[in-house]
Scaffold this active site. Structure first.
Site, mmCIF file in Angstrom:
data_model
loop_
_atom_site.group_PDB
_atom_site.id
_atom_site.type_symbol
_atom_site.label_atom_id
_atom_site.label_comp_id
_atom_site.label_asym_id
_atom_site.label_seq_id
_atom_site.Cartn_x
_atom_site.Cartn_y
_atom_site.Cartn_z
ATOM 1 N N GLU A 42 0.886 -1.162 0.000
ATOM 2 C CA GLU A 42 0.000 0.000 0.000
ATOM 3 C C GLU A 42 0.917 1.203 0.000
ATOM 4 O O GLU A 42 1.583 1.465 1.000
ATOM 5 C CB GLU A 42 -0.854 0.022 1.272
ATOM 6 C CG GLU A 42 -1.699 -1.215 1.472
ATOM 7 C CD GLU A 42 -2.857 -1.261 0.514
ATOM 8 O OE1 GLU A 42 -3.466 -0.211 0.281
ATOM 9 O OE2 GLU A 42 -3.129 -2.342 -0.019
ATOM 10 N N CYS A 64 -2.791 8.493 3.668
ATOM 11 C CA CYS A 64 -2.530 7.981 2.323
ATOM 12 C C CYS A 64 -3.718 8.197 1.407
ATOM 13 O O CYS A 64 -3.568 8.229 0.201
ATOM 14 C CB CYS A 64 -2.188 6.506 2.403
ATOM 15 S SG CYS A 64 -3.448 5.577 3.283
#
Ligand code: NAP
Length: 516
Positions: free
Chosen positions: A256, A295
């Site tokens: 990720e 994020c």
């Protein structure tokens, strides 16, 4: 908290690394919080302990019994969450920022408890399908089973979510029967370590270990039975992905990474329409929660060219109400970045972004700070940029991991989809509009570039979980630049930690195997 070296939790005991270690500063005061070192720690013994003690202890439990252990761990954390809020404040997090991390993590673990109870058998294997006949006489068939690999789950986390990031990876690994080794990011390792201190006794021996500091040589011990879950920058992901643990020994690797997430304002959402306000509100929320160190935060805000001035004004007016300062100080709505190094990174990224356009709100080198010293602490003004030439590469390539977003115009859906695609893969995108045709065209055109797309309008806004919040029931991850991985997604994450095998034989044999 003492400023001595932060211990690691290995082989069921807390052990300190040698040497001076890397100092970690309080994000608000600059005072040293701790030192992080793994020097001299026996990581090979930790892997052996996980593969021996951890795997055996978890292997004795069914999915439902593992869910019980996970629940006990989550409830232990809930009981002591104030301690985690207090530590999070040292990393610059306001109470609500800390809740996103701590309560978000606990909630995620509890969702997994419920998913396991309701969706997994009280067993140690999953029969994925009914027997598939492979012969005309009915004496030979095949069936897919999911079983626990003989390995470990290594999780490498980013600094921004020390608790949630750990729990969202720990939950599916634990349910799958894989012992976990946590490697938190250095700047917030003391928060992750405290969380492990709280949960360790609730879990079977060896189910969780934690390394404070670097992990030299650890990848050399990993291979085809192991799972590595990485969250962090694309650069680190690329380096780790090239390790022989993956390229030669086929360890599973899920990444990720960073992501230039977008939000799109529909042409129908003109000033006066609720969707116009929803768009501006969401943008400011994403810029300021966790000081934009998320994020999933909106980095690229696309608006119809004719609405660019109006949107800019609306967002600037909202940003003017943001109060930057020490977590807990009166009136503060946005805390600090995780550290001075992170602030320097953001300033450098903003300088690159600004070369393509202009900063229309905030000053990267000046901010009024409540309750703290603006220079000792890692404070930064929210920064809104505007790039009128949306074809410029910078806004589609540069991630400023802080309270930063860039407004850009688009001219029609085809242009918009082209701009969206230039992010090269994102975790999350939003479309804020009530025009069904527009929404459909954008979602279908942008889906392949996204792990998750939120459609926001007045009808769903009340219950909407928001642009930046990954939900444990839904996939979190994104193609391309975002790492190409997939986490969460309900039981998909548990399945991803198990090994799928096609077993062939007579129907009675298959029944006997899957019945346990
Ligand atoms: P980073 O520098 O890439 O570090 C991430 C993790 O990798 C840290 O734990 C780091 O440890 C570790 N690491 C670095 N080099 C390593 C190596 N050679 N071997 C093993 N581990 C290594 O990223 P960060 O600065 O912590 O996090 C910010 C970035 O993460 C942003 O770009 C953000 O977009 C991204 N992010 C993505 C997600 C997502 O879900 N997609 C979530 C949060 C953040 P040390 O700290 O000890 O160096």
């Amino acid at each position: 908290m003492s400023t001595e070296t932060l211990p690691s939790y290995l082989e069921g005991a807390w052990r300190r690394g040698a040497g001076a270690g890397t100092p970690v500063a309080d994000a608000v005061t600059g005072a040293t919080v701790t030192h992080v070192s793994s020097e001299g720690l026996d990581l090979a013994a930790a892997v052996a302990y996980a593969r021996g003690t951890g795997l055996a202890a978890l292997g004795e439990l069914t999915f439902h019994q593992r869910a019980e252990a996970l629940k006990a761990a989550a409830l232990a954390l809930r009981e002591r969450r104030q301690e985690l809020y207090d530590l999070s404040a040292r990393a610059g997090a306001t109470r609500s920022d800390a809740q996103v991390d701590v309560d978000g993590g606990i909630g995620t673990a509890l969702v997994y408890v419920s998913l396991a109870r309701n969706g997994l058998p009280d067993h140690t294997l999953i029969a994925e399908d009914d027997p598939v006949p492979l012969g005309k006489g009915g004496t030979f068939a095949g069936r897919h089973v999911l079983t626990t690999p003989r390995g470990v789950s290594l999780q490498i986390n980013a600094f921004n979510f020390p608790v949630w990031g750990m729990l969202e990876k720990l939950a599916p690994a634990l349910l799958a029967g894989l012992p976990t080794i946590v490697k938190p990011a250095t700047p917030t390792a003391y928060i992750a370590a405290h969380a492990v201190r709280v949960i360790a006794d609730a879990l079977p021996p060896g189910a969780v270990q934690l390394v404070s500091g670097s992990i030299p040589g650890l990848f050399d011990l990993l291979g085809g039975q192991d799972h590595i879950g990485f969250t962090g920058s694309a650069a680190t992901a690329a380096r780790l992905r090239a390790d022989p643990a993956m390229t030669r020994r086929s360890a599973r690797f899920n990444a990720e990474a960073d992501s230039l997430n977008c939000s799109v304002l529909g042409p129908d959402a003109v000033p006066g329409q609720l969707e116009f306000d929803l768009f501006a509100d969401a943008l400011v929320t994403e810029m300021t929660v966790k000081a934009g160190q998320k994020c999933t935060a909106i980095r690229r805000a696309f608006v119809p060219a004719v609405l660019l001035d109006a949107v800019s004004e609306a967002v600037e007016a909202r940003l003017a109400r943001v109060v930057v300062g020490a977590p807990g100080a009166a009136g503060v709505t946005m805390g600090a970045l995780a550290g001075l190094a992170q602030r320097e990174d953001v300033r450098a990224a903003v300088a690159r972004l600004a070369s393509a356009g202009a900063i229309v709100y905030g000053d990267p080198h000046k901010v009024e700070v409540v309750g703290a010293d603006g220079e000792r602490g890692a404070f930064l003004s929210p920064l809104l940029l505007r790039v009128d030439d949306a074809a410029r590469p910078e806004p589609h390539e540069v991630e400023a991991f802080g309270p930063v977003s860039t407004l850009m115009p688009y001219h029609g859906v085809a242009d918009l989809l082209d701009l969206v695609a230039r992010g090269e893969g994102s975790l999350a995108g939003s479309v804020v509009s009530r025009d069904g045709d527009f929404v459909r065209e954008v979602v279908l055109g942008a889906a392949a570039h996204h792990g998750r797309i939120l459609v926001l309008d007045r009808d769903s806004a009340g219950e909407s979980t928001g642009h930046g919040t990954p939900m444990p029931q839904l996939v979190h991850g994104g193609p391309g630049r975002a790492g190409g991985g997939e986490e969460e997604g309900g039981l998909r994450a548990v399945h991803a930690h198990l090994r799928r095998t096609a077993v062939q034989g007579g129907p009675a044999v298959l029944d006997a195997i899957t019945a346990g």
